[in-house]
Design an enzyme around this catalytic site. Structure first.
Site, PDB file in Angstrom:
ATOM      1  N   TYR A 143     -65.716 -56.390  13.534  1.00 50.15           N
ATOM      2  CA  TYR A 143     -67.164 -56.354  13.759  1.00 50.15           C
ATOM      3  C   TYR A 143     -67.890 -55.633  12.625  1.00 50.15           C
ATOM      4  O   TYR A 143     -69.078 -55.833  12.423  1.00 50.15           O
ATOM      5  CB  TYR A 143     -67.507 -55.666  15.085  1.00 50.15           C
ATOM      6  CG  TYR A 143     -67.058 -56.420  16.327  1.00 50.15           C
ATOM      7  CD1 TYR A 143     -66.600 -57.728  16.239  1.00 50.15           C
ATOM      8  CD2 TYR A 143     -67.102 -55.832  17.572  1.00 50.15           C
ATOM      9  CE1 TYR A 143     -66.181 -58.411  17.359  1.00 50.15           C
ATOM     10  CE2 TYR A 143     -66.688 -56.510  18.710  1.00 50.15           C
ATOM     11  CZ  TYR A 143     -66.220 -57.804  18.594  1.00 50.15           C
ATOM     12  OH  TYR A 143     -65.810 -58.472  19.712  1.00 50.15           O
ATOM     13  N   LYS A 192     -51.767 -57.294  17.615  1.00 50.95           N
ATOM     14  CA  LYS A 192     -51.244 -58.641  17.332  1.00 50.95           C
ATOM     15  C   LYS A 192     -50.366 -58.495  16.089  1.00 50.95           C
ATOM     16  O   LYS A 192     -50.592 -59.126  15.051  1.00 50.95           O
ATOM     17  CB  LYS A 192     -52.438 -59.594  17.124  1.00 50.95           C
ATOM     18  CG  LYS A 192     -52.077 -61.052  17.041  1.00 50.95           C
ATOM     19  CD  LYS A 192     -51.660 -61.673  18.357  1.00 50.95           C
ATOM     20  CE  LYS A 192     -51.293 -63.124  18.171  1.00 50.95           C
ATOM     21  NZ  LYS A 192     -50.633 -63.728  19.346  1.00 50.95           N
ATOM     22  N   ASP A 224     -52.409 -61.254  23.500  1.00 48.44           N
ATOM     23  CA  ASP A 224     -52.413 -62.439  24.372  1.00 48.44           C
ATOM     24  C   ASP A 224     -51.589 -62.170  25.630  1.00 48.44           C
ATOM     25  O   ASP A 224     -51.983 -62.542  26.749  1.00 48.44           O
ATOM     26  CB  ASP A 224     -51.909 -63.690  23.627  1.00 48.44           C
ATOM     27  CG  ASP A 224     -50.719 -63.408  22.726  1.00 48.44           C
ATOM     28  OD1 ASP A 224     -50.422 -62.230  22.450  1.00 48.44           O
ATOM     29  OD2 ASP A 224     -50.060 -64.373  22.299  1.00 48.44           O
ATOM     30  N   ASP A 248     -63.057 -55.194  23.288  1.00 51.08           N
ATOM     31  CA  ASP A 248     -64.292 -55.788  23.802  1.00 51.08           C
ATOM     32  C   ASP A 248     -63.929 -56.795  24.900  1.00 51.08           C
ATOM     33  O   ASP A 248     -64.482 -56.803  26.002  1.00 51.08           O
ATOM     34  CB  ASP A 248     -64.995 -56.481  22.625  1.00 51.08           C
ATOM     35  CG  ASP A 248     -66.401 -56.938  22.948  1.00 51.08           C
ATOM     36  OD1 ASP A 248     -66.879 -56.642  24.058  1.00 51.08           O
ATOM     37  OD2 ASP A 248     -67.019 -57.594  22.091  1.00 51.08           O
ATOM     38  N   ASP A 252     -63.737 -56.105  29.389  1.00 46.72           N
ATOM     39  CA  ASP A 252     -64.497 -56.939  30.328  1.00 46.72           C
ATOM     40  C   ASP A 252     -63.556 -57.585  31.347  1.00 46.72           C
ATOM     41  O   ASP A 252     -63.864 -57.669  32.532  1.00 46.72           O
ATOM     42  CB  ASP A 252     -65.256 -58.054  29.591  1.00 46.72           C
ATOM     43  CG  ASP A 252     -66.655 -57.612  29.180  1.00 46.72           C
ATOM     44  OD1 ASP A 252     -66.924 -56.391  29.224  1.00 46.72           O
ATOM     45  OD2 ASP A 252     -67.468 -58.479  28.814  1.00 46.72           O
TER      46      ASP A 252
END
Ligand code: NAD
Length: 359
Positions: A143, A192, A224, A248, A252
């Site tokens: 980001y 990852k 994942d 992020d 959620d």
């Protein structure tokens, strides 16, 4: 006698002042019950600050936060300011305050109240006992990396870069280990590392920091796989630490295990024990001023503040137990009520929770 702790209160817009008032009521009750002492200083922030001062984040509000031990924030924003230029938007103030206070991590607990379990989309037997916290790195990663467009052999290309430095990973890893030490002593580091170089650096660094926390059981989970395991075995997680974009998404997902937005608390932390505590929800302009907002997310944010900034575990647990007992007794605000005609208001919910706080 306990040392007086300074809390900067920035109630903000919409339902912010309504839910913050109930959180303060609960804090006052913990003074009576546990003998702690708090001093509140109120600051203008968000839309109301734009109206009164011409900026979403006035200098004196920022100074007030810097001088405090912790910040309690309601919510900011609303349609009135949606079409303002960028520097006169409440969200600009939100990014500004996080940056100015050096808040580099965002913490979101997700735990299930048994009496609300039926409201979840997940099967009861999978969900029961879920009690985890996601620690998300907030100021690095893709980001914030360099972004640009360029002409490639097949036309226009877009590039986003993901950069993490060793110190950035070290400080978030340490924070996550410290939180794990105060909880169940289990940490899942999510990356990852099979594909990304930034993840390989992340993993190496987390492993190095782990040597200082031999009591914490560390596992590495690929992002994942983590997304799947959160739905399959959420009870197996205690603390999850991960980089900005993975966090992020996963925070959620974890939050939605437990249901309503009116119940979700959060903390943003910097170095040391300083933190900014706020509900996950926004200013809810659609219900502002009606006295029907659920104050529980803000009240649970106070429990987080007590635990993480002040180390007042007794009062933090008492707040969580009070919320549970009020819910167990069947009291609900409209957002979590099955029978809306029996819903109670913001003040009544705050009164009940404050009254239920006991040693
Ligand atoms: P929102 O969270 O304010 O509201 C979404 C829905 O959830 C609405 O229907 C609302 O009534 C309901 N809701 C939210 N909190 C509730 C509570 N405590 N009790 C009962 N119901 C509740 O999100 P939105 O509508 O997308 O955003 C409204 C404004 O808030 C926007 O200006 C947005 O930019 C801002 N916002 C601020 C923050 C923050 O201050 N950190 C976070 C998110 C959104």
């Amino acid at each position: 006698m306990a040392e007086t702790k300074k809390i900067a209160v920035i109630a903000g817009d919409g339902i912010g002042p309504e839910v913050v008032a109930e959180a303060i009521k609960v804090i006052r009750k913990t003074e009576e019950v546990f003998g702690y002492k708090f001093e509140f200083e109120h600051g203008l922030f968000g839309g109301i600050a734009i109206d009164e001062r011409g900026t979403p984040l006035p200098d004196d509000t920022l100074q007030l936060c810097k001088n405090a031990d912790a910040v309690l924030l309601g919510a900011v924003g609303g349609p009135k300011w949606d079409n303002n230029p960028k520097e006169l938007r409440p969200e600009t103030g939100l990014l500004g305050i996080r940056k100015a206070l050096g808040l580099f991590s965002n913490l979101r607990p997700a735990f299930v109240f048994d009496c609300l379990i039926e409201a979840s989309t997940i099967k009861e037997e999978v969900l029961r006992g879920t009690d985890l916290i996601v620690v998300r790195e907030l100021t690095g990663g893709i980001y914030f990396g360099e972004k640009f467009r360029r002409e490639g052999p097949n036309g226009q290309e877009a590039v986003d870069t993901c950069v993490y430095s060793v110190p950035e990973v070290e400080r978030i890893a340490r924070q996550a280990f410290e939180i794990a030490m105060k909880r169940g002593k289990r940490l899942a580091s999510v990356d990852k590392a099979n594909v990304l170089e930034s993840s390989r650096l992340w993993r190496e660094t987390v492993i190095r920091i782990a040597a200082d926390y031999p009591e914490v059981e560390l596992e590495h989970v690929l992002v994942d796989n983590c997304a799947m395991q959160l739905l399959r075995r959420p009870t197996s997680f205690d603390v999850i630490v991960t980089e900005n974009m993975f966090g992020d998404i996963l925070s959620d997902e974890a939050a939605m295990l437990t249901g309503s937005i009116g119940m979700l608390s959060s903390a943003s932390m910097g170095e040391g024990s300083f933190g900014l505590y706020e509900p996950v929800h926004g200013s809810a302009p659609d219900i502002a001023g009606q006295g029907i907002a659920n104050p529980i997310a803000t009240i649970l944010s106070v429990a987080l503040m007590f635990r993480l900034t002040f180390g007042y575990e007794d009062a933090a647990s008492a707040i969580e137990a009070a919320v549970k007992s009020v819910l167990d007794a069947g009291h609900r605000t409209g957002d979590i009520a099955v029978d809306k005609s029996k819903a109670i208001g913001t003040v009544a919910m705050g009164d009940l929770i404050a009254a239920a706080i006991a040693k």
